[in-house]
Structure formats: C-alpha cells, structure tokens
Design an enzyme around this catalytic site. Sequence first.
Site, short mmCIF file in Angstrom:
data_model
loop_
_atom_site.label_atom_id
_atom_site.label_comp_id
_atom_site.label_asym_id
_atom_site.label_seq_id
_atom_site.Cartn_x
_atom_site.Cartn_y
_atom_site.Cartn_z
N LYS A 188 6.73 48.07 53.48
CA LYS A 188 6.62 48.69 54.82
C LYS A 188 8.18 48.79 55.46
CE LYS A 188 5.96 43.91 56.85
NZ LYS A 188 5.25 43.26 57.44
N TYR A 218 37.29 44.82 70.72
CA TYR A 218 36.65 44.93 72.08
C TYR A 218 36.64 43.45 72.98
CZ TYR A 218 35.54 49.62 71.22
OH TYR A 218 35.68 50.98 70.83
C1 LIG Z 1 5.16 42.04 56.48
C2 LIG Z 1 3.84 41.32 56.23
C3 LIG Z 1 3.76 40.50 54.91
C4 LIG Z 1 4.96 40.30 54.29
O1 LIG Z 1 5.48 38.91 54.65
P1 LIG Z 1 6.91 38.22 54.12
O2 LIG Z 1 7.16 37.27 54.85
O3 LIG Z 1 7.90 39.55 54.15
O4 LIG Z 1 6.46 37.91 52.90
C5 LIG Z 1 2.61 39.81 54.68
N1 LIG Z 1 1.61 40.25 55.31
C6 LIG Z 1 1.47 41.09 56.59
C7 LIG Z 1 0.20 41.31 57.45
C8 LIG Z 1 2.67 41.50 56.97
O5 LIG Z 1 2.84 42.22 57.99
#
Ligand SMILES: *Cc1c(COP(=O)(O)O)cnc(C)c1O
Length: 354
Positions: A34, A251
Amino acid sequence: MRPLLARISSAALAHNLGVARAAAGATRSWAVIKANAYGHGLARAARALAAADGYAVLTLHEAAALRELGIRQPILLLEGYFDAGEISACYELGLTPVVHHAEQLHLLERSARSGALNLYLKFDSGMNRLGFALPEMDQVIERALALARGGALALMTHFATADETAGVAWQLAPFLERARRHRLPLSLANSAALLRYPDSRADWARPGIMLYGASPFADTGAAALGLRPAMTLTSELIAVQEVAPGEGVGYGLSWRPARAARVGIVACGYADGYPRHAPNGTPVLVAGRRTSLVGRVSMDMLAVDLSGLPQAGVGSPVTLWGEGLPVEEVAAAAGTISYELLCALAPRVRVVEG
Ligand SMILES: *Cc1c(COP(=O)(O)O)cnc(C)c1O
C-alpha cells in the site's frame, strides 16, 4: 541536474522478502505494498517481490494497476470496497476484499453480482480501529458464508502493540479463542509480530515495513534483523557557508553556533519528503561521515554542520537515509517512524533502480 536521488534496490526488496519468508516458515505472506509500496513504487516493488504469495493494497486503483501489470497472485484490499461499483470490480479483478463493517455486508447483500467471492473478515481484538467486535464473530461468519457463495473466507485481526513491550498475547488469546472454532484460515501478523511472536504467524502473515528494510522495533536495528535498506536517499552539497559566532542559519536563525562554523547546504527539503520538524542534531551522512542537521529544514534545502569535516565541499555526497544511515534512526531523531518518511517521498524526487 539537481543531485537529489532515491535509489531503490530491487535486490534488497527481494532479500527482505526472503527474511520474511524464513521467519514465516509454512505461513504464507501477503506482501503489503500500500501507499505506493511505502514510497518505493507500486510496480517496481510488486516485480521485486514476485515471490510473495499475494499482495495487500489499500485501493481498487492499486489493485487494478497490479492486474494490468499481469500479476496473477491473490490481492487483498485492506479496507475492502466502499460502494457497489467496487464490489463489481472485486469480482472482475479477482480481488479479496476485507469486510470489516456491517455496512459492507449490506452492500454485498444488495449487490446484483453472483458467483464466488473470497472475503477476509476483519475483527477488532483491541485496537479499536477497524473490525467487527469479537462477540459478533459467529453471526458475521454465518452471513458472510451465504454472501461469498462458495468463495473462501478467512478471519483477520491487527495488532496494536506488536512492536512494543505489551506485545500481542492480550489480543491473540481472545481472538483465537473464538476464531479457532471455525476452522477457517487466519491472518494476524504484521512485520513486528511475524519477527517476534511465532505463535501469531497463523496461515497468512502481512509483512510491510520489513520488506523495505526498516526495523519495526525501537530497540532492534534493521541490520540485526538481517534486513537491507531498499531506499537510499542521496544528494550533494550545493553550497558551503562560513558562519561567524553570533550569526544564525536558515529561517528563524534557529541554529546559532557558539564558535565559527562551516555549514553545508544540501539539495533536499520538505517538498522532497524530508521531515520539516527534524531538529538540530538529526543525523546526516556527508562523504560517508556522520554529521548533524542544523537549523530549520527549508522547502528545497537543508543545512548540515561541516565543522568536523574540513574536506567536505560543494559536490560532496550526502546520504539523508538508507545505506549507512538507517531510516528509522533519522525518523526517531525527527520524532516519527520510518514508515512516515518512506511514504512521504515526494513525486518530484528522481528515482533510480539499483
Ligand atoms: C499496513 C498494514 C500491515 C503491514 O504492517 P507493517 O507494520 O508495515 O508490517 C499489515 N496489516 C494491515 C492491516 C495493515 O494495514
């Protein structure tokens, strides 16, 4: 050309998947890609992670892109469908949506589609984010069995403290107590749980961050877990300033050296995804040596202390994170986590593979 560059290593991605698979044993893995594969590029990551048993994404758009690339593995939609049109797309693209809410069951009941649809039923075992309440499990499964019309069901939950001392047992036990009776496949573990709690592996794990070579733990680095950074963000010094005592840098002049200082200006700023809130002292590598961020991060630039690096000058290579400087260390200094830095890599940053 502006020297800022994100180098993405397909070999590191493949290696890290191997680490996940070794930890998983007989458990299958959804490679979580994702958020543009945590900033690494959806298509690039999908190709490098081709040995995964399936892919987990957030949106239909991402899932459709994977199918267009010719990917045949199962694809899990982590928040499921949002409307009836997306249910049709799940059938057409052969996706496995997560169903976490009664409204999604209603949508499926009203859907004109027929035929088998694989469903992941998500239960809330204590995170209080997504999922049906555990006591609803029997009814939800009964309804879903009818709606899946022969498609496969699986049960999932997500851990809130897998990376912390509280661990997973407090969620695992009540979930398993109810789930085991149904003899359906289970999917529980994120990276942290997969690495630390073998009893949470179940049938399908969902590793994300570890695939990108970052440690999910504050107390254990990625190298100690056998992981290799998949993204290295590099740039160069594009200017050097001699700063007199009493003067300030950037800044707000928020960094004021007590003694005369040399400061290097790096072509990388918050519009590239570098965290603006990173404070003085955040580690940066210049010519392979560790030094510190000084002053406020600008939109397109940031400043580093060159006082201990007399050889460094315009053109000296700079590593913001990645090989030689774990992204989780930079993130910790900036009061955030590696995930946020990786995901925030801006589209304007040139990406090369290798
Ligand atoms: C993003 C996500 C993962 C992956 O988690 P990591 O900590 O990056 O390994 C697993 N399960 C769900 C439901 C997620 O949303």
